[in-house]
Design an enzyme around this catalytic site. Sequence first.
Site, PDB file in Angstrom:
ATOM      1  N   MET A  68       0.837  -1.197   0.000  1.00 64.03           N
ATOM      2  CA  MET A  68       0.000   0.000   0.000  1.00 64.03           C
ATOM      3  C   MET A  68       0.873   1.248   0.000  1.00 64.03           C
ATOM      4  O   MET A  68       0.876   2.025  -0.962  1.00 64.03           O
ATOM      5  CB  MET A  68      -0.934  -0.008   1.220  1.00 64.03           C
ATOM      6  CG  MET A  68      -2.061   0.999   1.084  1.00 64.03           C
ATOM      7  SD  MET A  68      -1.877   2.449   2.092  1.00 64.03           S
ATOM      8  CE  MET A  68      -2.357   1.920   3.707  1.00 64.03           C
ATOM      9  N   ARG A  69       1.698   1.436   1.045  1.00 64.80           N
ATOM     10  CA  ARG A  69       2.490   2.664   1.164  1.00 64.80           C
ATOM     11  C   ARG A  69       3.476   2.854   0.013  1.00 64.80           C
ATOM     12  O   ARG A  69       3.569   3.929  -0.568  1.00 64.80           O
ATOM     13  CB  ARG A  69       3.294   2.670   2.475  1.00 64.80           C
ATOM     14  CG  ARG A  69       2.577   3.253   3.651  1.00 64.80           C
ATOM     15  CD  ARG A  69       2.980   2.522   4.914  1.00 64.80           C
ATOM     16  NE  ARG A  69       2.505   1.165   4.817  1.00 64.80           N
ATOM     17  CZ  ARG A  69       1.290   0.782   5.237  1.00 64.80           C
ATOM     18  NH1 ARG A  69       0.521   1.633   5.831  1.00 64.80           N
ATOM     19  NH2 ARG A  69       0.863  -0.467   5.082  1.00 64.80           N
ATOM     20  N   THR A  70       4.228   1.798  -0.303  1.00 66.42           N
ATOM     21  CA  THR A  70       5.275   1.958  -1.311  1.00 66.42           C
ATOM     22  C   THR A  70       4.649   2.322  -2.652  1.00 66.42           C
ATOM     23  O   THR A  70       5.098   3.252  -3.328  1.00 66.42           O
ATOM     24  CB  THR A  70       6.114   0.669  -1.404  1.00 66.42           C
ATOM     25  OG1 THR A  70       6.632   0.399  -0.099  1.00 66.42           O
ATOM     26  CG2 THR A  70       7.261   0.823  -2.390  1.00 66.42           C
ATOM     27  N   ARG A 118      10.135  -3.443  -6.306  1.00 67.07           N
ATOM     28  CA  ARG A 118      10.064  -4.080  -4.983  1.00 67.07           C
ATOM     29  C   ARG A 118      10.119  -5.583  -5.248  1.00 67.07           C
ATOM     30  O   ARG A 118       9.112  -6.232  -5.535  1.00 67.07           O
ATOM     31  CB  ARG A 118       8.758  -3.680  -4.302  1.00 67.07           C
ATOM     32  CG  ARG A 118       8.558  -4.346  -2.963  1.00 67.07           C
ATOM     33  CD  ARG A 118       7.261  -3.906  -2.347  1.00 67.07           C
ATOM     34  NE  ARG A 118       7.515  -2.929  -1.349  1.00 67.07           N
ATOM     35  CZ  ARG A 118       6.953  -2.958  -0.118  1.00 67.07           C
ATOM     36  NH1 ARG A 118       6.097  -3.888   0.206  1.00 67.07           N
ATOM     37  NH2 ARG A 118       7.245  -2.045   0.756  1.00 67.07           N
ATOM     38  N   HIS A 145      15.657  -1.913   3.046  1.00 62.12           N
ATOM     39  CA  HIS A 145      14.494  -1.091   2.684  1.00 62.12           C
ATOM     40  C   HIS A 145      14.963   0.366   2.735  1.00 62.12           C
ATOM     41  O   HIS A 145      14.566   1.130   3.619  1.00 62.12           O
ATOM     42  CB  HIS A 145      13.367  -1.383   3.681  1.00 62.12           C
ATOM     43  CG  HIS A 145      12.000  -0.983   3.210  1.00 62.12           C
ATOM     44  ND1 HIS A 145      11.776  -0.247   2.055  1.00 62.12           N
ATOM     45  CD2 HIS A 145      10.762  -1.202   3.756  1.00 62.12           C
ATOM     46  CE1 HIS A 145      10.474  -0.049   1.907  1.00 62.12           C
ATOM     47  NE2 HIS A 145       9.837  -0.626   2.926  1.00 62.12           N
ATOM     48  N   GLN A 148      12.469   3.413   2.965  1.00 62.57           N
ATOM     49  CA  GLN A 148      11.823   3.529   4.273  1.00 62.57           C
ATOM     50  C   GLN A 148      12.742   4.236   5.270  1.00 62.57           C
ATOM     51  O   GLN A 148      12.315   5.114   6.028  1.00 62.57           O
ATOM     52  CB  GLN A 148      11.461   2.125   4.789  1.00 62.57           C
ATOM     53  CG  GLN A 148      10.798   2.126   6.159  1.00 62.57           C
ATOM     54  CD  GLN A 148       9.390   2.708   6.132  1.00 62.57           C
ATOM     55  OE1 GLN A 148       8.550   2.270   5.383  1.00 62.57           O
ATOM     56  NE2 GLN A 148       9.141   3.726   6.963  1.00 62.57           N
ATOM     57  N   ASP A 237       8.420  -3.102  14.120  1.00 63.34           N
ATOM     58  CA  ASP A 237       7.858  -3.581  12.851  1.00 63.34           C
ATOM     59  C   ASP A 237       7.112  -4.874  13.174  1.00 63.34           C
ATOM     60  O   ASP A 237       7.269  -5.436  14.271  1.00 63.34           O
ATOM     61  CB  ASP A 237       9.015  -3.839  11.857  1.00 63.34           C
ATOM     62  CG  ASP A 237       8.533  -4.145  10.442  1.00 63.34           C
ATOM     63  OD1 ASP A 237       7.320  -4.047  10.176  1.00 63.34           O
ATOM     64  OD2 ASP A 237       9.382  -4.497   9.603  1.00 63.34           O
ATOM     65  N   SER A 241       6.814 -11.044   8.793  1.00 65.11           N
ATOM     66  CA  SER A 241       6.479 -10.329   7.566  1.00 65.11           C
ATOM     67  C   SER A 241       5.826 -11.296   6.575  1.00 65.11           C
ATOM     68  O   SER A 241       5.603 -12.471   6.885  1.00 65.11           O
ATOM     69  CB  SER A 241       7.719  -9.674   6.976  1.00 65.11           C
ATOM     70  OG  SER A 241       8.640 -10.667   6.614  1.00 65.11           O
ATOM     71  N   MET A 242       5.557 -10.783   5.336  1.00 64.50           N
ATOM     72  CA  MET A 242       4.792 -11.572   4.357  1.00 64.50           C
ATOM     73  C   MET A 242       5.395 -12.951   4.085  1.00 64.50           C
ATOM     74  O   MET A 242       4.693 -13.911   3.907  1.00 64.50           O
ATOM     75  CB  MET A 242       4.667 -10.790   3.060  1.00 64.50           C
ATOM     76  CG  MET A 242       3.426  -9.959   3.008  1.00 64.50           C
ATOM     77  SD  MET A 242       3.203  -9.209   1.405  1.00 64.50           S
ATOM     78  CE  MET A 242       3.956  -7.643   1.658  1.00 64.50           C
ATOM     79  N   CYS A 277       7.198   1.352  10.619  1.00 65.57           N
ATOM     80  CA  CYS A 277       7.144   1.517   9.156  1.00 65.57           C
ATOM     81  C   CYS A 277       5.755   1.222   8.602  1.00 65.57           C
ATOM     82  O   CYS A 277       5.439   1.627   7.490  1.00 65.57           O
ATOM     83  CB  CYS A 277       8.201   0.641   8.497  1.00 65.57           C
ATOM     84  SG  CYS A 277       8.109  -1.078   9.013  1.00 65.57           S
ATOM     85  N   LEU A 278       4.923   0.528   9.380  1.00 62.04           N
ATOM     86  CA  LEU A 278       3.566   0.132   8.992  1.00 62.04           C
ATOM     87  C   LEU A 278       3.602  -0.826   7.791  1.00 62.04           C
ATOM     88  O   LEU A 278       4.521  -0.722   6.980  1.00 62.04           O
ATOM     89  CB  LEU A 278       2.692   1.355   8.690  1.00 62.04           C
ATOM     90  CG  LEU A 278       2.538   2.388   9.815  1.00 62.04           C
ATOM     91  CD1 LEU A 278       1.640   3.541   9.342  1.00 62.04           C
ATOM     92  CD2 LEU A 278       1.974   1.767  11.083  1.00 62.04           C
ATOM     93  N   ARG A 305       7.315   8.968   3.441  1.00 62.99           N
ATOM     94  CA  ARG A 305       7.754   8.064   2.356  1.00 62.99           C
ATOM     95  C   ARG A 305       7.710   8.825   1.025  1.00 62.99           C
ATOM     96  O   ARG A 305       8.632   8.756   0.222  1.00 62.99           O
ATOM     97  CB  ARG A 305       6.836   6.827   2.279  1.00 62.99           C
ATOM     98  CG  ARG A 305       7.032   5.787   3.353  1.00 62.99           C
ATOM     99  CD  ARG A 305       8.387   5.082   3.261  1.00 62.99           C
ATOM    100  NE  ARG A 305       8.606   4.423   1.981  1.00 62.99           N
ATOM    101  CZ  ARG A 305       8.209   3.191   1.665  1.00 62.99           C
ATOM    102  NH1 ARG A 305       7.608   2.457   2.559  1.00 62.99           N
ATOM    103  NH2 ARG A 305       8.469   2.675   0.470  1.00 62.99           N
TER     104      ARG A 305
HETATM  105  N1   CP Z   1       6.229   0.264   4.931  1.00 67.25           N
HETATM  106  C1   CP Z   1       5.936  -0.321   3.733  1.00 67.25           C
HETATM  107  O1   CP Z   1       6.825  -0.612   2.914  1.00 67.25           O
HETATM  108  O2   CP Z   1       4.582  -0.465   3.515  1.00 67.25           O
HETATM  109  P1   CP Z   1       3.893  -1.276   2.309  1.00 67.25           P
HETATM  110  O3   CP Z   1       4.244  -2.717   2.484  1.00 67.25           O
HETATM  111  O4   CP Z   1       2.416  -0.984   2.475  1.00 67.25           O
HETATM  112  O5   CP Z   1       4.442  -0.735   1.018  1.00 67.25           O
END
Ligand code: CP
Length: 320
Positions: A68-70, A118, A145, A148, A237, A241-242, A277-278, A305
């Site tokens: 989302m953010r990136t 990414r 990253h 970020q 954080d 993660s994913m 960093c969300l 960002r």
């Molecule tokens: N902080 C960050 O990279 O957020 P996204 O995974 O939403 O891009």
Amino acid sequence: KTKTYSGVGVDPPAKGHHFLHIDDFSKEELWAMLQTSIKVKEALKSGDNSYKPFAGLSMAMIFTKPSMRTRVSFETGFFKLGGHAIYLGPDTIQIGKREATKDIARVLCRYNDVIMARLFAHEDILELAQYSSSPVVNGLTDYNHPCQIMADALTIIEQKGRIEGTKVVYVGDGNNIVHSWIRLAAKFDFEFVCACPEGYEPDPATVALVNEGGAGKVMVSHNPLEAVKGADVVYTDVWASMGQKEEADLRKQKFQGFQVNEEMMAAAGPEALFLHCLPAERGIECTDGVVEGPQSVVFQEAENRMHAQNGILLHCLGRA
Ligand code: CP
């Protein structure tokens, strides 16, 4: 003419610079990018719609997983400064699978002035840069990253007036955010502490790189309540993660005592900022109260960002 990017020889693009890793730039170059970010942010905040340094330029954005953010920060930031950004998700590009990375690089750079990617695998972003005659910007790999961390540094400079002389304490595992923080501590003189459970430490070679001649200092602690004392910044954080969802339950056990909660922020003191960093998993690595509390600057950080990346892109494209 080959320049070293992330320890690997990569030809620079025909015009401008790649942005793959904090290491690839001097302190002065990083500082110049941050100063440009501040100026661009001021111009956008003032409502000045005439500043369009990216007019006529296009940026390809390659994503191999959701973001989302990136995605939104790159796309809107480039658009606000006059450029056009093109989203290429996993349905369009399967880097190195459906088409060779070096072919994708050589095609996209013929259409686009810059490529943001990414890719998670660090070797993929290096290969993309090797074969692209347009600058390539790293939007996250498993190892680092850098965009970020530039946004985080910008946020700390805005809030504290400086980055040098501060104490930044990260509470969680030694992940890609931590490695970029450590690399930044090699350039700027500040103290960085990674407070993590045993077995989740950052890469020891990366830590050693700073402590054997970097500008700042890096420490690893297994006692978060002790580590945060005197911190200017407490950062966390997600614990998984994913790519780590299968071990998320195990991590919840191992990370007991590492949640950034009201007790931990009290131990840090009232002047400490809270950064993340969300996306945040509220109630897991941090509490709702800390995210919503007076020390939290997570949404200013998320906004930054966009501004930090605009500063980076202006330098990469030689338009600062
Ligand atoms: N902080 C960050 O990279 O957020 P996204 O995974 O939403 O891009």
